[in-house]
Write a protein that holds these residues in place. Structure first.
Motif, short mmCIF file in Angstrom:
data_model
loop_
_atom_site.label_atom_id
_atom_site.label_comp_id
_atom_site.label_asym_id
_atom_site.label_seq_id
_atom_site.Cartn_x
_atom_site.Cartn_y
_atom_site.Cartn_z
N LEU A 97 0.84 -1.20 0.00
CA LEU A 97 0.00 0.00 0.00
C LEU A 97 0.87 1.24 0.00
O LEU A 97 1.91 1.28 0.67
CB LEU A 97 -0.87 0.03 1.26
CG LEU A 97 -1.72 -1.20 1.56
CD1 LEU A 97 -2.39 -1.05 2.92
CD2 LEU A 97 -2.75 -1.40 0.48
N ASP A 98 0.43 2.29 -0.72
CA ASP A 98 1.14 3.55 -0.65
C ASP A 98 0.63 4.34 0.56
O ASP A 98 -0.22 3.86 1.32
CB ASP A 98 1.04 4.33 -1.96
CG ASP A 98 -0.38 4.81 -2.28
OD1 ASP A 98 -1.28 4.74 -1.41
OD2 ASP A 98 -0.58 5.25 -3.43
N ARG A 99 1.12 5.55 0.74
CA ARG A 99 0.77 6.36 1.91
C ARG A 99 -0.73 6.69 1.98
O ARG A 99 -1.26 6.89 3.06
CB ARG A 99 1.56 7.66 1.90
CG ARG A 99 3.04 7.46 2.10
CD ARG A 99 3.81 8.78 2.02
NE ARG A 99 5.24 8.56 2.08
CZ ARG A 99 5.94 8.42 3.20
NH1 ARG A 99 5.32 8.49 4.35
NH2 ARG A 99 7.23 8.23 3.16
N SER A 100 -1.40 6.71 0.83
CA SER A 100 -2.83 7.05 0.82
C SER A 100 -3.73 5.83 1.06
O SER A 100 -4.92 5.98 1.27
CB SER A 100 -3.20 7.71 -0.51
OG SER A 100 -3.13 6.76 -1.56
N GLY A 101 -3.15 4.62 0.99
CA GLY A 101 -3.94 3.41 1.18
C GLY A 101 -4.27 2.68 -0.12
O GLY A 101 -4.91 1.64 -0.10
N ASP A 102 -3.82 3.22 -1.26
CA ASP A 102 -4.02 2.54 -2.54
C ASP A 102 -3.03 1.38 -2.67
O ASP A 102 -1.88 1.49 -2.27
CB ASP A 102 -3.78 3.49 -3.72
CG ASP A 102 -4.90 4.49 -3.91
OD1 ASP A 102 -6.00 4.28 -3.34
OD2 ASP A 102 -4.68 5.49 -4.62
N ARG A 127 -6.46 -3.40 -7.52
CA ARG A 127 -7.31 -2.21 -7.68
C ARG A 127 -7.89 -1.71 -6.36
O ARG A 127 -8.59 -0.70 -6.33
CB ARG A 127 -8.46 -2.53 -8.63
CG ARG A 127 -8.01 -2.75 -10.06
CD ARG A 127 -9.16 -2.94 -11.00
NE ARG A 127 -10.17 -1.90 -10.85
CZ ARG A 127 -11.45 -2.07 -11.18
NH1 ARG A 127 -11.87 -3.22 -11.64
NH2 ARG A 127 -12.31 -1.09 -11.02
N MET A 128 -7.57 -2.36 -5.27
CA MET A 128 -8.22 -2.03 -4.00
C MET A 128 -7.62 -0.78 -3.34
O MET A 128 -6.51 -0.36 -3.63
CB MET A 128 -8.16 -3.22 -3.05
CG MET A 128 -9.04 -4.37 -3.51
SD MET A 128 -9.05 -5.77 -2.39
CE MET A 128 -9.99 -5.08 -1.02
N VAL A 143 3.58 0.10 2.63
CA VAL A 143 3.26 -0.73 3.80
C VAL A 143 2.75 -2.07 3.28
O VAL A 143 1.97 -2.11 2.33
CB VAL A 143 2.15 -0.07 4.67
CG1 VAL A 143 1.70 -1.00 5.77
CG2 VAL A 143 2.63 1.23 5.25
N ALA A 144 3.19 -3.15 3.88
CA ALA A 144 2.75 -4.48 3.47
C ALA A 144 1.40 -4.79 4.11
O ALA A 144 1.16 -4.47 5.27
CB ALA A 144 3.77 -5.53 3.86
N GLY A 145 0.53 -5.40 3.35
CA GLY A 145 -0.77 -5.84 3.85
C GLY A 145 -1.06 -7.25 3.35
O GLY A 145 -0.37 -7.76 2.46
N ARG A 146 -2.08 -7.88 3.93
CA ARG A 146 -2.44 -9.24 3.52
C ARG A 146 -3.94 -9.37 3.39
O ARG A 146 -4.70 -8.79 4.17
CB ARG A 146 -1.93 -10.26 4.54
CG ARG A 146 -0.44 -10.29 4.67
CD ARG A 146 0.06 -11.32 5.69
NE ARG A 146 -0.73 -11.31 6.91
CZ ARG A 146 -1.05 -12.39 7.61
NH1 ARG A 146 -0.67 -13.58 7.22
NH2 ARG A 146 -1.76 -12.30 8.71
#
Length: 165
Positions: A97-102, A127-128, A143-146
């Motif tokens: 994820l980038d800083r904006s959450g994209d 696309r989320m 940021v890493a997400g799952r």
């Protein structure tokens, strides 16, 4: 008086031709086979990762939007999945994820056992959009997400799931 003399002896070296005694051909063959086995095993350790990137200009998806997208695709895929005896499956998806959450990129970290559905999961995940991560968590601008994305098909229904881990 007793005479003294010397006897010339020979030691076989591993590169030397000869019998199969110590240092002979048998030992050389064993070394060669061992080296080839290590080389073969080392060559078998490869890993390929496929990353899914968002298409510029397409709108970002919430988890509910993503589930709706997956449901639409799944209705078309269920006959194939049922015919292949794969009525259900789930995949783990890693996202950056980038800083904006994209989502900047997504990749399948554990397959659903169906390559086509894995591609669909990866494309939808890319696309989320998520809530912006806390600034303290952002390292190197991402940021890493799952996620865990799944599907279930029956003759009369198709259901997709999106779970943020």
């Amino acid at each position: 008086m007793r005479g003294t003399g010397s006897t010339r002896t020979a030691t076989r070296w591993w590169w030397c031709s000869g019998g199969s005694g110590v240092g002979g051909r048998g030992s050389r063959s064993s070394l060669l086979l061992g080296a080839l086995a290590l080389l073969a095993l080392g060559g078998c350790v490869t890993q390929t990762s496929t990353y899914f990137l968002p298409t510029p200009g397409q709108p970002r998806l919430t988890s509910d939007d993503a589930r709706d997208q997956l449901d639409a695709v799944l209705r078309a895929e269920c006959p194939r999945l049922l015919g292949a005896s794969k009525p259900s499956g789930a995949a783990n998806v890693g996202v950056d994820l980038d800083r904006s959450g994209d989502v900047v990129r997504a990749r399948i970290t554990q397959s659903s056992s169906d390559d086509q559905m894995d591609k669909v999961f990866g494309a939808v995940a890319a696309r989320m959009h998520f809530a912006a991560p806390p600034a303290a968590d952002v390292k190197n601008d991402t940021v890493a997400g799952r996620l865990r994305m799944g599907y279930s098909c029956s003759k009369d229904a198709a259901v997709a799931t999106v779970e943020i881990l």
